[in-house]
Structure formats: C-alpha cells, structure tokens
Scaffold this motif. Structure first.
Motif, PDB file in Angstrom:
ATOM      1  N   ALA A 166      -7.686  23.795   0.935  1.00  0.00           N
ATOM      2  CA  ALA A 166      -8.792  24.290   0.106  1.00  0.00           C
ATOM      3  C   ALA A 166      -8.626  23.833  -1.346  1.00  0.00           C
ATOM      4  O   ALA A 166      -9.590  23.383  -1.986  1.00  0.00           O
ATOM      5  CB  ALA A 166      -8.858  25.814   0.186  1.00  0.00           C
ATOM      6  N   GLU A 167      -7.383  23.923  -1.860  1.00  0.00           N
ATOM      7  CA  GLU A 167      -7.142  23.450  -3.230  1.00  0.00           C
ATOM      8  C   GLU A 167      -7.378  21.944  -3.339  1.00  0.00           C
ATOM      9  O   GLU A 167      -7.946  21.451  -4.321  1.00  0.00           O
ATOM     10  CB  GLU A 167      -5.702  23.785  -3.629  1.00  0.00           C
ATOM     11  N   ARG A 168      -6.933  21.189  -2.273  1.00  0.00           N
ATOM     12  CA  ARG A 168      -7.156  19.744  -2.284  1.00  0.00           C
ATOM     13  C   ARG A 168      -8.651  19.411  -2.287  1.00  0.00           C
ATOM     14  O   ARG A 168      -9.116  18.541  -3.039  1.00  0.00           O
ATOM     15  CB  ARG A 168      -6.497  19.117  -1.067  1.00  0.00           C
ATOM     16  N   LEU A 224     -12.609  15.758  -8.856  1.00  0.00           N
ATOM     17  CA  LEU A 224     -12.357  14.341  -9.118  1.00  0.00           C
ATOM     18  C   LEU A 224     -13.612  13.504  -8.900  1.00  0.00           C
ATOM     19  O   LEU A 224     -13.912  12.593  -9.685  1.00  0.00           O
ATOM     20  CB  LEU A 224     -11.227  13.854  -8.211  1.00  0.00           C
ATOM     21  N   ALA A 225     -14.360  13.817  -7.840  1.00  0.00           N
ATOM     22  CA  ALA A 225     -15.604  13.097  -7.585  1.00  0.00           C
ATOM     23  C   ALA A 225     -16.598  13.315  -8.716  1.00  0.00           C
ATOM     24  O   ALA A 225     -17.278  12.378  -9.160  1.00  0.00           O
ATOM     25  CB  ALA A 225     -16.197  13.545  -6.255  1.00  0.00           C
ATOM     26  N   ILE A 271     -17.659   9.341 -15.169  1.00  0.00           N
ATOM     27  CA  ILE A 271     -17.110   8.091 -15.703  1.00  0.00           C
ATOM     28  C   ILE A 271     -18.053   6.933 -15.407  1.00  0.00           C
ATOM     29  O   ILE A 271     -18.319   6.085 -16.273  1.00  0.00           O
ATOM     30  CB  ILE A 271     -15.709   7.831 -15.117  1.00  0.00           C
ATOM     31  N   GLU A 272     -18.558   6.876 -14.165  1.00  0.00           N
ATOM     32  CA  GLU A 272     -19.499   5.806 -13.817  1.00  0.00           C
ATOM     33  C   GLU A 272     -20.762   5.884 -14.668  1.00  0.00           C
ATOM     34  O   GLU A 272     -21.284   4.865 -15.131  1.00  0.00           O
ATOM     35  CB  GLU A 272     -19.854   5.892 -12.329  1.00  0.00           C
TER      36      GLU A 272
END
Length: 276
Positions: A80-82, A89-90, A96-97
């Motif tokens: 769940a944390e991942r 991150l996405a 960033i993109e």
C-alpha cells in the motif's frame, strides 16, 4: 394444661432437623479428595515420542502460520505504501513533463520572437536607408535639370568666341559652380552617364534617333543629347542618345573588353542582373 414432656420432644426434633445444604456439605467432606496431580496423571501416562513430535510439529506449524499472517499483513502495508509512493511519483513525473513542455514552448517562443525582432530590425534599417535614398534621389532628380542648364550654358559659351575678359570670368565661375555641384552629388554616389562611342545599353540608354554610319559598329552610341545619371547601382535617369546602324556587327569578344573598360556601363549590367 400443656404437658412438658411433649414440648421437650418438639424442641429435640427441631434441634435434630438438618438442612439439605448442610447434608451435602457433610457428604462432600466425607468423600476423599483427589489432587490435580492425580487427575493429570489419570488422563494418561507419559507422552510417546511420536505424540511429542506431533505436538512440536503442530506448535511449529502454528508459529509458521502466525508468522506468515504477520508477514502478509506487513507485506500488504508495504504494498500500500509502495502504491501510494508510485502514485506520488507518477504525479511528480507528470509535473516534470509539463514543466519540460512549458520550458520547450517558452524557448520556442523566445527563438521565434528573437527571429522576428531581428527581421524587424533589419527591415526597419533597410526601410530607413531606402527612405533616405528616396529622399536624396528626389532631391538629385530635381537638381539634374539645373545641371543640364549649366552644361548647355557652358557649351554655348565655349562655342562663342569672345575677347571680353568679364565674360570669360563669368564662364569660369559657372564652370566652377558646375564642378562643385557634381562633386557634391558624387559624395552621395551620383555619377553621370556619358556613353558616347560605347555600345548601346537599353537599361541605361534611351534611343531618340538613329544615324547611319558604316564605319562604326552597329548599335553604337553616336551622340548624347542628354546625359544620364546613376545613383549607386540604380539608374535614376537614362541617357538620351542616337544610335548608329548600317555598320559591321560588333565582335562578341570585344563586348566584354568594352564593358570592362567602361565602368559606367558595367554598373547598369550588374544592376540588371540583380533585378533579374
């Protein structure tokens, strides 16, 4: 009358009467006590090795199952944390993109604006130069008839012989004024076109008549009625000339030599090539 003996019997009966709870307690007290050790030993004697091994294996399995459940719970929390970190991150990658795209668009706009600015600067500079040239050209074109009149006056004075000193001084003064005007125009890049004896050039000459001459090459300027003028590479006024005919054709190998010897003719041809 009451009989005392009967009363005493009833009292004896009441005294000898025993409650049921007390009877049970007495009966329990009369029974022999059995110790816990006796019960434990009564269920069975010592465990056999197989039974002991089975109990150990059961305890191990129970421990393993408990550990697996605990590990599964920890793994679920970690997953769940991942997943949450992957989502974050996405989202950051998308940001960033987006920032990279905005930076690329801004850079492209900057390059386009810089190119537009350079084009505008060159165009405005060329327009200013052209405007100055047009203004100077208009002034020069207005002065050319005055120069023509001065040249006619000088030609007439030269053709008339006079011993009058004052008249000669006057002619010299007019000639000096004419020379100064030509010098001022030369500073602005203006030069006369006097093509007498040169090949006829339609771009800088205007034929007003034809003269038969069998000695001169065909299409040669015989006489200049009015000089032409060139300002830089541009012919601002063509020369009015008469052209010969009836003579031999000009050799092809002489045309370049004449053009190289005549600087006035070379410039109009370069201007014509640029126009083409």
């Amino acid at each position: 009358m009451k009989v005392p003996i009967e009363v005493e019997d009833e009292r004896d009966d009441e005294a000898t009467a025993v409650e049921p709870d007390e009877v049970e307690a007495q009966e329990g007290a009369d029974e022999p006590e059995v110790s816990d050790d006796a019960d434990a030993t009564g269920e069975g004697d010592e465990l056999t090795p197989e039974e002991e091994r089975a109990r150990v294996e059961a305890a191990i399995r129970a421990g393993e199952e408990a550990a697996e459940k605990e590990l599964a719970a920890d793994a679920g929390k970690i997953r769940a944390e991942r997943d949450e970190l992957q989502k974050k991150l996405a989202a950051v990658e998308d940001q960033i993109e987006g920032a990279k795209k905005e930076a690329a668009d801004a850079k492209d706009r900057l390059v386009r604006l810089q190119a537009d600015w350079d084009n505008y600067r060159r165009r405005t500079a060329a327009e200013r130069v052209a405007e100055r040239e047009r203004a100077a050209e208009k002034l020069v074109c207005d002065l050319l008839p005055v120069i023509d009149d001065l040249e006619r006056a000088l030609d007439h004075a030269g053709a008339t012989e006079s011993a009058d000193t004052q008249m000669q001084q006057f002619v010299e003064g007019v000639s000096a004024v004419h020379a100064k005007m030509l010098a001022v125009l030369a500073k602005e890049g203006v030069e006369p076109i006097d093509p007498t004896g040169q090949p006829f050039e339609p771009l800088s000459h205007q034929a007003v008549g034809r003269v038969e001459d069998t000695d001169a090459y065909d299409e040669t300027v015989a006489q200049v009625y009015q000089k032409g003028y060139r300002m830089g590479d541009k012919v601002i006024r063509t020369a009015m000339v008469t052209v010969t005919y009836g003579g031999p054709k000009r050799p092809a190998d002489e045309a370049p030599a004449d053009e190289g010897a005549d600087a006035e003719k070379g410039a109009p041809e370069e201007a014509a090539e640029q126009t083409k």
